[in-house]
Design a protein around this motif. Structure first.
Motif, mmCIF file in Angstrom:
data_model
loop_
_atom_site.group_PDB
_atom_site.id
_atom_site.type_symbol
_atom_site.label_atom_id
_atom_site.label_comp_id
_atom_site.label_asym_id
_atom_site.label_seq_id
_atom_site.Cartn_x
_atom_site.Cartn_y
_atom_site.Cartn_z
ATOM 1 N N CYS A 44 9.030 4.151 -0.955
ATOM 2 C CA CYS A 44 8.840 3.438 -1.847
ATOM 3 C C CYS A 44 10.601 2.801 -1.562
ATOM 4 O O CYS A 44 10.112 1.377 -2.262
ATOM 5 C CB CYS A 44 8.856 3.914 -3.428
ATOM 6 N N GLN A 45 11.600 2.785 -1.450
ATOM 7 C CA GLN A 45 12.895 1.791 -1.560
ATOM 8 C C GLN A 45 12.389 0.496 -0.117
ATOM 9 O O GLN A 45 12.347 0.180 0.122
ATOM 10 C CB GLN A 45 14.212 2.772 -1.016
ATOM 11 N N VAL A 46 12.059 1.980 0.888
ATOM 12 C CA VAL A 46 12.021 0.837 2.345
ATOM 13 C C VAL A 46 11.074 -0.107 2.099
ATOM 14 O O VAL A 46 10.605 -1.534 2.253
ATOM 15 C CB VAL A 46 12.184 2.085 3.696
ATOM 16 N N TYR A 47 9.887 -0.182 1.851
ATOM 17 C CA TYR A 47 8.866 -0.345 1.734
ATOM 18 C C TYR A 47 8.781 -1.591 0.474
ATOM 19 O O TYR A 47 8.159 -2.770 0.338
ATOM 20 C CB TYR A 47 7.433 0.028 1.390
ATOM 21 N N ALA A 48 9.580 -1.210 -0.429
ATOM 22 C CA ALA A 48 9.462 -2.321 -1.192
ATOM 23 C C ALA A 48 10.751 -3.356 -0.804
ATOM 24 O O ALA A 48 10.486 -4.657 -1.536
ATOM 25 C CB ALA A 48 10.385 -1.542 -2.956
ATOM 26 N N GLY A 79 0.936 -1.499 -0.481
ATOM 27 C CA GLY A 79 -0.078 -0.165 -0.013
ATOM 28 C C GLY A 79 0.853 1.699 0.015
ATOM 29 O O GLY A 79 0.555 2.091 -0.576
ATOM 30 N N PRO A 80 1.709 1.455 1.270
ATOM 31 C CA PRO A 80 2.337 2.531 1.382
ATOM 32 C C PRO A 80 2.644 2.792 -0.629
ATOM 33 O O PRO A 80 3.259 3.797 -0.830
ATOM 34 C CB PRO A 80 3.376 2.204 2.021
ATOM 35 N N VAL A 81 3.870 2.136 -0.952
ATOM 36 C CA VAL A 81 4.729 1.566 -2.338
ATOM 37 C C VAL A 81 3.896 2.613 -3.670
ATOM 38 O O VAL A 81 4.787 3.358 -4.363
ATOM 39 C CB VAL A 81 5.284 0.168 -2.525
ATOM 40 N N THR A 82 2.708 2.116 -3.409
ATOM 41 C CA THR A 82 1.598 2.827 -5.095
ATOM 42 C C THR A 82 1.584 3.935 -4.504
ATOM 43 O O THR A 82 1.190 4.801 -4.950
ATOM 44 C CB THR A 82 0.356 1.765 -4.751
#
Length: 154
Positions: free
Chosen positions: A54-58, A18-21
């Motif tokens: 994006c980096q962390v949640y990926a 969710g956070p990445v999107t």
């Protein structure tokens, strides 16, 4: 055990994907704000933050397919077509994120930091790749809910 694995899989998908999107979708317009106001420190800080999210949640998102495989194995559905399609789409989404979205975010952020410029065309291309990533995940989500041949009666 299946219910536990499924619960962790779903929670991980919500918390990690969710956070990445959302952050990936917010990145191109935020980068264009840097283009409009190159001396706005808060605009640049927002772009940095969105990229970091994006980096962390990926990375955290790797948990989703791990628990998905465990759940599918426990349910005995590893060979079902809907699951195989979901796996392929998940892998494709991961490739889009790792090869097309994150590197372009990095390049845009680097330009914004170094010389306070943002290539508008690059943000448009990034928005397209982000949209593809989001569409892939939405499709996987729908497949997970519908599950052709499901015994849930849904």
């Amino acid at each position: 055990m299946t219910k536990f694995l499924l619960a962790v899989h779903v929670i991980a998908a919500i918390v990690a994907i969710g956070p990445v999107t959302v952050a990936a979708s917010m990145f191109p317009p935020a980068a264009r704000k840097v283009l409009e106001a190159p001396d706005d420190a808060s605009a640049l800080a927002a772009v940095r933050l969105l990229h970091r999210i994006c980096q962390v949640y990926a990375v955290a998102g790797v948990v989703v397919p791990v628990f998905g495989f465990a759940t599918a194995s426990d349910m005995g559905v590893l060979g079902d077509t809907w699951l195989i399609v979901s796996i392929v789409l998940t892998a494709l989404a991961a490739v889009v994120l790792a090869a097309l979205v994150l590197p372009r975010q990095s390049a845009i952020l680097e330009g914004a930091v170094q010389d306070r410029t943002v290539d508008r065309a690059a943000t448009v291309r990034l928005a397209m790749f982000t949209g593809i990533f989001n569409l892939l995940w939405a499709t996987v989500t729908v497949l997970m809910i519908i599950r052709p041949g499901s015994t849930t009666g849904a």
